[in-house]
Design a protein around this motif. Structure first.
Motif, short mmCIF file in Angstrom:
data_model
loop_
_atom_site.label_atom_id
_atom_site.label_comp_id
_atom_site.label_asym_id
_atom_site.label_seq_id
_atom_site.Cartn_x
_atom_site.Cartn_y
_atom_site.Cartn_z
N LEU A 32 25.55 39.71 35.79
CA LEU A 32 25.42 38.79 36.92
C LEU A 32 25.58 37.34 36.47
O LEU A 32 26.30 36.56 37.11
N SER A 35 29.26 36.88 35.79
CA SER A 35 30.12 36.98 36.97
C SER A 35 30.00 35.82 37.94
O SER A 35 30.91 35.53 38.70
N THR A 36 28.85 35.15 37.93
CA THR A 36 28.65 34.01 38.81
C THR A 36 28.95 32.69 38.10
O THR A 36 28.74 31.62 38.67
N SER A 37 29.45 32.78 36.88
CA SER A 37 29.74 31.58 36.09
C SER A 37 31.23 31.25 36.09
O SER A 37 32.07 32.05 36.49
N ASP A 38 31.53 30.09 35.58
CA ASP A 38 32.92 29.64 35.45
C ASP A 38 33.70 30.48 34.42
O ASP A 38 34.92 30.41 34.38
N THR A 40 34.44 33.36 34.61
CA THR A 40 35.28 34.32 35.34
C THR A 40 36.46 33.65 36.03
O THR A 40 37.16 34.30 36.81
N GLY A 45 37.02 34.67 39.70
CA GLY A 45 35.64 34.26 39.95
C GLY A 45 35.52 32.76 40.01
O GLY A 45 36.53 32.06 40.00
N PRO A 46 34.30 32.27 40.05
CA PRO A 46 33.03 33.00 40.09
C PRO A 46 32.88 33.82 41.38
O PRO A 46 33.50 33.54 42.39
N LYS A 47 32.01 34.81 41.29
CA LYS A 47 31.81 35.75 42.39
C LYS A 47 30.43 35.57 43.02
O LYS A 47 29.52 35.06 42.39
N THR A 48 30.28 36.05 44.25
CA THR A 48 28.99 36.03 44.92
C THR A 48 28.10 37.12 44.31
O THR A 48 28.60 38.06 43.68
N GLU A 49 26.80 37.00 44.53
CA GLU A 49 25.89 38.02 44.00
C GLU A 49 26.18 39.40 44.59
O GLU A 49 26.10 40.40 43.87
N CYS A 52 29.13 40.77 42.84
CA CYS A 52 28.75 41.12 41.47
C CYS A 52 28.13 42.51 41.44
O CYS A 52 28.44 43.31 40.55
#
Length: 175
Positions: A32, A35-38, A40, A45-49, A52
């Motif tokens: 997580l 996946s929510t970081s730069d 990706t 990405g980044p992706k929403t939770e 993820c």
């Protein structure tokens, strides 16, 4: 206590410093954060939770549905999950890609990705029974391109990609 493997597939590889195994729920927090970081940015990405969670569940589902999938890279000395590596098949009967990623920048430059990718690639050729796998890499992802070249990948050209916009294709051949 270690959580049981949710995939139903027995697959575990060991290298000098790493264990490669199917995903476990205890890997989700690190996944997580990645996946929510730069980090990706080269893979859509980044992706929403919510996305993820879906992507992480896909890591396990791939093993159940196809009998192969991406391994979680784990340091032997600390037990810390570092990333994922291995074959990915998005659609049944579709092409099988070779993938790799380290979830944190602090793990780059230590040879973990190369060590994991070499072991997973050798395993993948037997598991998917194909003479080659392609690595689809964003053209600006210089570290992944360098790894593909270290794995003797041969650039096949660039093409459109659903998540990256366009990608450079590197063919990895079973030797």
């Amino acid at each position: 206590m270690q959580e049981p493997d949710r995939t139903g597939v027995e697959a575990r590889l060991e290298t000098q410093r790493l264990i490669l195994r199917p995903p476990q729920e205890t890997d989700y927090a690190e996944f997580l954060a990645y996946s929510t970081s730069d980090r990706t940015r080269y893979v859509g990405g980044p992706k929403t939770e919510d996305l993820c969670r879906e992507k992480f569940d896909d890591l396990s589902d791939q093993w159940r549905q196809r009998g192969f999938g991406r391994f979680i890279i784990v340091r032997k000395d600390t037990g810390q999950p570092l990333g994922h590596v291995g074959p990915l098949q998005d659609k049944s009967g579709g092409p099988v890609e070779m993938t790799w990623t380290l979830w944190r920048a602090e793990h780059e430059g230590q040879g973990f990705a190369l060590e994991a990718a070499q072991a997973a690639l050798k395993w993948a050729f037997e598991a998917v029974d194909q003479p080659y796998l392609d690595a689809m890499i964003h053209p600006e992802n210089k570290s992944s391109i360098a790894l593909a070249l270290r794995l003797d990948g041969r650039h096949q050209g660039d093409e459109p990609h659903e998540h990256m916009g366009r990608c450079s294709v590197f063919r990895l051949v079973d030797t």
